[in-house]
Design an enzyme around this catalytic site. Structure first.
Site, PDB file in Angstrom:
ATOM      1  N   ARG A  37     -15.164 -12.646  31.494  1.00 47.63           N
ATOM      2  CA  ARG A  37     -14.639 -13.830  30.824  1.00 47.63           C
ATOM      3  C   ARG A  37     -15.635 -14.987  30.932  1.00 47.63           C
ATOM      4  O   ARG A  37     -16.004 -15.397  32.009  1.00 47.63           O
ATOM      5  CB  ARG A  37     -13.283 -14.216  31.419  1.00 47.63           C
ATOM      6  CG  ARG A  37     -12.150 -13.322  30.955  1.00 47.63           C
ATOM      7  CD  ARG A  37     -10.845 -13.633  31.653  1.00 47.63           C
ATOM      8  NE  ARG A  37     -10.841 -13.145  33.031  1.00 47.63           N
ATOM      9  CZ  ARG A  37      -9.779 -13.196  33.831  1.00 47.63           C
ATOM     10  NH1 ARG A  37      -8.648 -13.729  33.391  1.00 47.63           N
ATOM     11  NH2 ARG A  37      -9.861 -12.723  35.065  1.00 47.63           N
ATOM     12  N   PHE A  91     -22.949 -23.435  46.481  1.00 50.77           N
ATOM     13  CA  PHE A  91     -22.823 -23.849  45.084  1.00 50.77           C
ATOM     14  C   PHE A  91     -23.935 -24.810  44.650  1.00 50.77           C
ATOM     15  O   PHE A  91     -23.711 -25.671  43.814  1.00 50.77           O
ATOM     16  CB  PHE A  91     -21.443 -24.464  44.816  1.00 50.77           C
ATOM     17  CG  PHE A  91     -20.351 -23.430  44.744  1.00 50.77           C
ATOM     18  CD1 PHE A  91     -19.900 -22.956  43.520  1.00 50.77           C
ATOM     19  CD2 PHE A  91     -19.790 -22.914  45.901  1.00 50.77           C
ATOM     20  CE1 PHE A  91     -18.917 -21.991  43.453  1.00 50.77           C
ATOM     21  CE2 PHE A  91     -18.801 -21.950  45.849  1.00 50.77           C
ATOM     22  CZ  PHE A  91     -18.365 -21.480  44.616  1.00 50.77           C
ATOM     23  N   GLU A 143      -3.834 -20.800  44.971  1.00 46.83           N
ATOM     24  CA  GLU A 143      -4.756 -19.820  45.551  1.00 46.83           C
ATOM     25  C   GLU A 143      -6.182 -20.346  45.475  1.00 46.83           C
ATOM     26  O   GLU A 143      -6.517 -21.136  44.595  1.00 46.83           O
ATOM     27  CB  GLU A 143      -4.633 -18.469  44.833  1.00 46.83           C
ATOM     28  CG  GLU A 143      -4.806 -18.510  43.321  1.00 46.83           C
ATOM     29  CD  GLU A 143      -6.259 -18.465  42.878  1.00 46.83           C
ATOM     30  OE1 GLU A 143      -7.110 -18.105  43.710  1.00 46.83           O
ATOM     31  OE2 GLU A 143      -6.530 -18.785  41.715  1.00 46.83           O
ATOM     32  N   PHE A 144      -7.010 -19.852  46.404  1.00 49.30           N
ATOM     33  CA  PHE A 144      -8.419 -20.225  46.449  1.00 49.30           C
ATOM     34  C   PHE A 144      -9.279 -18.979  46.642  1.00 49.30           C
ATOM     35  O   PHE A 144     -10.180 -18.947  47.484  1.00 49.30           O
ATOM     36  CB  PHE A 144      -8.672 -21.243  47.569  1.00 49.30           C
ATOM     37  CG  PHE A 144      -7.929 -22.539  47.383  1.00 49.30           C
ATOM     38  CD1 PHE A 144      -8.434 -23.538  46.570  1.00 49.30           C
ATOM     39  CD2 PHE A 144      -6.697 -22.737  47.998  1.00 49.30           C
ATOM     40  CE1 PHE A 144      -7.735 -24.731  46.390  1.00 49.30           C
ATOM     41  CE2 PHE A 144      -6.002 -23.927  47.833  1.00 49.30           C
ATOM     42  CZ  PHE A 144      -6.522 -24.929  47.019  1.00 49.30           C
ATOM     43  N   CYS A 168     -11.750 -18.972  36.196  1.00 45.28           N
ATOM     44  CA  CYS A 168     -11.244 -20.150  36.911  1.00 45.28           C
ATOM     45  C   CYS A 168     -11.944 -21.450  36.539  1.00 45.28           C
ATOM     46  O   CYS A 168     -11.315 -22.359  35.993  1.00 45.28           O
ATOM     47  CB  CYS A 168     -11.350 -19.916  38.420  1.00 45.28           C
ATOM     48  SG  CYS A 168     -10.249 -18.625  39.030  1.00 45.28           S
ATOM     49  N   GLY A 188     -19.169 -19.113  34.678  1.00 45.74           N
ATOM     50  CA  GLY A 188     -18.181 -18.504  33.793  1.00 45.74           C
ATOM     51  C   GLY A 188     -16.984 -18.048  34.590  1.00 45.74           C
ATOM     52  O   GLY A 188     -16.640 -18.652  35.609  1.00 45.74           O
ATOM     53  N   VAL A 209      -4.335 -12.527  41.003  1.00 44.62           N
ATOM     54  CA  VAL A 209      -3.823 -13.289  42.140  1.00 44.62           C
ATOM     55  C   VAL A 209      -2.632 -12.587  42.786  1.00 44.62           C
ATOM     56  O   VAL A 209      -2.574 -12.415  44.005  1.00 44.62           O
ATOM     57  CB  VAL A 209      -3.434 -14.712  41.702  1.00 44.62           C
ATOM     58  CG1 VAL A 209      -2.726 -15.457  42.828  1.00 44.62           C
ATOM     59  CG2 VAL A 209      -4.669 -15.475  41.251  1.00 44.62           C
TER      60      VAL A 209
END
Length: 450
Positions: free
Chosen positions: A335, A256, A155-156, A267, A264, A11
């Site tokens: 991750r 989405f 943040e996005f 976030c 995964g 970020v």
């Protein structure tokens, strides 16, 4: 404006480069000397399209610099961004130790009033804790007369498109009730609001919750679609047709609602756990989000279950080709990636994995080292050499167009399990391959099952 950024992770680095790119003077601080040395050469520690070039351009033009000296950053920045990590504790809550440590360090070096901008993903109430911690430290340092303003600015960014998300944001959420801080953030982000005003001001707690609420909504859509896909398989429906049917409704849209093998990354899983913890700690069990989490944990095993269903005699000695290691395209981040759950399950059953990913090969090696049951291949086509079946975990563009007749010749068991529904079942079956997608009706290969 003069801006300092504490933390050169995902970020912080993207935000710093974007701010420098519009003309602000940005100084980034990190305690990792090697990372700073590399950044001074425009070598970022992460894979993100466009980031290295942006860092290089702004380093050369003097708008972006890197240091390990916290005191320099506090002197430099009118606005000081905090972008350090908030890893999950064992109970799922966000660990704020790094955030609060940076806040105390900033207070120790302050000689004038400062505005702190919390960009790290933090639970509701963090801005209040930061304010209290900073004021306590200032008082202990004999500088209680100095003013410290705390802003929540979540943040996005989406990994793989973070640079674009940062320079062309949908919205910029700013949590503050301080008029001076509001003016500063409006000036800072003015270059990003030329086409329209994207700033949305609110109180700190609402801004903090907005970040978690956004990711919870996205996670819910994904898990719902995966539930529908699993049902579609049982009733003989085609989830891709269903997706197009519901996505055409403007109230729903297409974002989405792609079925797959689970979400995964750094976030959605972490933020979902943190929001569940916030609800629990306030005596409010969030039943819907708990189910979203459980659905996703189960969906991570869907590819392995499909392999088990096909190989009823077991997977011992089988060689499985795997396309895609990163949790999503255009990143090397593994991750909580679906590939990891699949590989580890295959190894427990005695199978060997032959894997390829355009960006995440080094990360895979770092995570798993050298082992006899993991072969990292130079190309996607190398993976199917001497493989029994192919499994697709990540929807990289490089996997979209393939020679199915070649795969039918190469794969010993002529089986493709597609965790991202990249291909037409009819086309794959016509090549004589068994094709198993997510929520798709089964079509026998041309000429019958091999």
């Amino acid at each position: 404006m003069d801006v300092s950024v504490f933390g050169t992770g995902y970020v912080g680095l993207v935000q710093a480069a974007a701010l420098a790119d519009v003309g602000h003077r940005v100084l980034c601080i990190d305690i990792d000397e090697h990372k700073i040395e590399q950044l001074q050469k425009a070598v970022p520690p992460i894979q993100e399209p466009g980031l290295s070039a942006m860092i290089d351009d702004n380093l050369r033009d003097g708008r972006l610099s890197f240091s390990t000296q916290a005191s320099d950053a506090v002197i430099h920045g009118q606005l000081i961004f905090i972008t350090v990590g908030t890893p999950p504790d064992e109970d799922g809550s966000a660990d704020l130790r790094h955030v609060l440590a940076v806040v105390r360090e900033i207070a120790q070096h302050m000689q004038d009033d400062r505005t702190l901008v919390i960009k790290s993903t933090v639970p509701v109430g963090t801005a209040a804790k930061v304010t209290e911690s900073a004021r306590e430290e200032l008082k202990q340092q004999g500088k209680g007369h100095l003013a410290i303003r705390v802003v929540s600015n979540p943040e996005f960014f989406k990994e793989g498109s973070a640079v674009n998300d940062c320079i062309r944001p949908d919205r910029i959420i700013v949590g503050t009730e301080d008029e001076k801080a509001r003016e500063q953030l409006a000036e800072l982000y003015a270059p990003f609001c030329r086409s329209r005003d994207k700033l949305i001001f609110m109180d700190n707690r609402s801004a903090e919750l907005t970040k978690y609420a956004a990711n919870a909504m996205l996670a819910t859509r994904i898990s719902l679609m995966n539930e529908l896909a699993n049902l579609a398989e049982l009733v003989g429906a085609d989830i891709e047709s269903v997706r197009k049917g519901i996505g055409s409704d403007t109230r729903i849209g297409y974002h989405f609602i792609y079925p797959g093998c689970g979400f995964g990354g750094s976030c959605l899983p972490k933020d979902l756990r943190a929001l569940l913890h916030t609800g629990s700690s306030n005596g409010f069990p969030m039943r819907l989000l708990k189910t979203v989490q459980e659905v996703n944990e189960d969906q991570r095993q869907v590819l392995f279950r499909k392999l088990q269903k096909h190989y009823t005699a077991g997977l011992v000695g089988k060689s499985i080709a795997l396309w895609g290691l990163a949790f999503k395209p255009n990143t090397d981040d593994m991750r909580e990636a679906p590939s990891r759950y699949l590989m580890e399950a295959l190894w427990r059953e005695g199978a060997t994995v032959r894997a390829f990913d355009p960006d995440a090969m080094s990360e895979c090696r770092r995570l798993y080292g050298y082992r006899d049951d993991l072969v990292l291949c130079a190309t996607r086509d190398d993976t199917v050499q001497d493989a029994d079946a192919l499994v697709i975990c990540t929807e990289w563009k490089a996997f979209r167009v393939v020679d199915f007749e070649l795969l039918a010749r190469k794969l010993r068991d002529r089986l493709i399990i597609d965790g991202r529904n990249l291909y037409s079942p009819q086309q794959v079956a016509a090549a004589g391959l068994d094709y198993v997608g997510i929520g798709l009706p089964y079509l026998a290969p041309l000429g019958g099952a091999p």
